[in-house]
Design a protein around this motif. Structure first.
Motif, PDB file in Angstrom:
ATOM      1  N   ILE A  49      40.795  40.084  45.928  1.00 46.25           N
ATOM      2  CA  ILE A  49      42.015  39.272  45.805  1.00 46.25           C
ATOM      3  C   ILE A  49      41.727  37.818  46.146  1.00 46.25           C
ATOM      4  O   ILE A  49      42.160  36.898  45.439  1.00 46.25           O
ATOM      5  N   VAL A  53      42.040  34.582  43.589  1.00 51.54           N
ATOM      6  CA  VAL A  53      42.982  33.505  43.893  1.00 51.54           C
ATOM      7  C   VAL A  53      42.271  32.164  44.035  1.00 51.54           C
ATOM      8  O   VAL A  53      42.762  31.127  43.558  1.00 51.54           O
ATOM      9  N   THR A  54      41.104  32.153  44.672  1.00 53.60           N
ATOM     10  CA  THR A  54      40.458  30.887  45.024  1.00 53.60           C
ATOM     11  C   THR A  54      39.529  30.341  43.939  1.00 53.60           C
ATOM     12  O   THR A  54      39.339  29.126  43.854  1.00 53.60           O
ATOM     13  N   HIS A  59      40.759  32.682  36.946  1.00 53.05           N
ATOM     14  CA  HIS A  59      42.193  32.605  36.637  1.00 53.05           C
ATOM     15  C   HIS A  59      42.415  32.946  35.159  1.00 53.05           C
ATOM     16  O   HIS A  59      42.830  32.113  34.358  1.00 53.05           O
ATOM     17  N   PHE A  64      43.640  38.553  36.694  1.00 55.14           N
ATOM     18  CA  PHE A  64      45.009  38.679  37.190  1.00 55.14           C
ATOM     19  C   PHE A  64      45.357  40.154  37.391  1.00 55.14           C
ATOM     20  O   PHE A  64      45.892  40.546  38.433  1.00 55.14           O
ATOM     21  N   GLY A  67      43.309  41.594  40.304  1.00 55.28           N
ATOM     22  CA  GLY A  67      43.899  41.266  41.592  1.00 55.28           C
ATOM     23  C   GLY A  67      45.078  42.166  41.922  1.00 55.28           C
ATOM     24  O   GLY A  67      45.253  42.595  43.072  1.00 55.28           O
TER      25      GLY A  67
END
Length: 307
Positions: A49, A53-54, A59, A64, A67
């Motif tokens: 996760i 996110v980082t 992305h 997505f 995650g």
């Protein structure tokens, strides 16, 4: 006391989870094993996760959904393993009727949500491999959010009716559950009332939650395999299939254990096949998912090297 008298009828107020047997030496060993599994599961999925996110390179729709899957696996394990650990640590395997129904509710909701989420991930891979030119437009951020939200909401709504139905059953006989967590069929088996409707609804809900996502996942990968096999070069086939091989392994493990656990009839052995295969989709699958995605995914490896 595990029973109380109510209107001349004995009512069970708590259940005993028999788990994998008892004994001081065995309890200590199982506590250490399942504690290690739980810590590794939470750590591995949390790390996934954080990476998603980082790292801006992750992305994308695929990550997505990954995650979301990692978050679901943490919730999945946290619904079952902490209660097991408390039982092995303190020697008390009892759980209240309300606590048992709550555990089953979240287990059923999360299992259904995982079926829908795996189907969404399969559809994402289908578009990426079979419709690469249309992929950026079809799998946009809005559709990703809709599919992710639909997976969670559908999972939680699907089990609400069944849990409500089971909660209305009368439990007045034996209170020992031949399992390591509260599941529908062991609970229905202990009821002293009419369980026909509960059993029927259980089968219907299980079919609705698992069969359509399974068929969508299966058909998506069938088209993916056909498309990959048509690629002329071997290097091109390897590159195309590598984008979805990790997800295919996860899907195979999950559905194999789910179907085996609910198809094989229950036996009265201490280690029944149903209980054994339940370990795969409740405990081992959440543990190995981060390892599979980390070890077989080039983008995740790149993100790990940047940390």
């Amino acid at each position: 006391m595990t029973r109380q008298e109510w209107k001349n009828k004995t009512v069970v107020t708590e259940f005993i989870l028999l788990g994998f047997g008892n004994g001081l030496g065995r309890d200590s060993l199982l506590f250490l094993v399942f504690l290690s599994v739980y810590v590794a599961t939470v750590t591995g999925n949390t790390f996934i996760i954080v990476l998603v996110v980082t790292d801006k390179h992750l992305h994308t729709p695929m990550y997505f959904f990954l995650g979301n899957l990692a978050c679901l696996e943490i919730c999945y394990s946290s619904d079952i393993l902490p209660r097991m650990l408390l039982g092995y640590l303190g020697g008390d395997s009892s759980i209240s009727v309300g606590g048992c129904l709550t555990q089953y509710y979240f287990f059923g909701c999360l299992a259904a949500a995982e079926c829908y989420l795996l189907a969404a991930m399969a559809y994402d891979r289908y578009l990426a491999v079979c419709k690469p030119l249309h992929y950026p437009f079809r799998m946009n951020s809005k559709l990703c959010l809709q599919l992710g939200a639909a997976s969670w909401v559908s999972g939680f709504l699907s089990n609400s009716i069944l849990t409500s139905l089971i909660s209305r059953l009368d439990f007045c006989g034996p209170n020992e559950i031949e399992h390591f967590f509260c599941d529908s069929f062991p609970l229905i088996k202990l009821s002293c009332g009419d369980t026909h409707m509960a059993g029927l609804v259980t089968s219907v809900v299980a079919g609705v939650c698992s069969l359509p996502p399974f068929l969508l996942t299966f058909s998506s990968y069938l088209y993916i395999i056909i498309t990959v096999m048509r690629i002329p070069s071997a290097a091109g086939r390897r590159k195309a299939f590598s984008t979805c091989s990790s997800h295919l392994i996860v899907v195979t493990l999950f559905y194999w254990s789910i179907l085996t656990a609910y198809v094989i009839p229950h036996r009265d052995a201490q280690m029944s096949p149903n209980k054994f295969t339940s370990v795969f989709y409740t405990i081992l699958t959440p543990l190995v998912n981060p390892l599979i995605y980390s070890l077989r995914n080039k983008e995740v490896k790149e993100a790990l090297r940047k940390q």
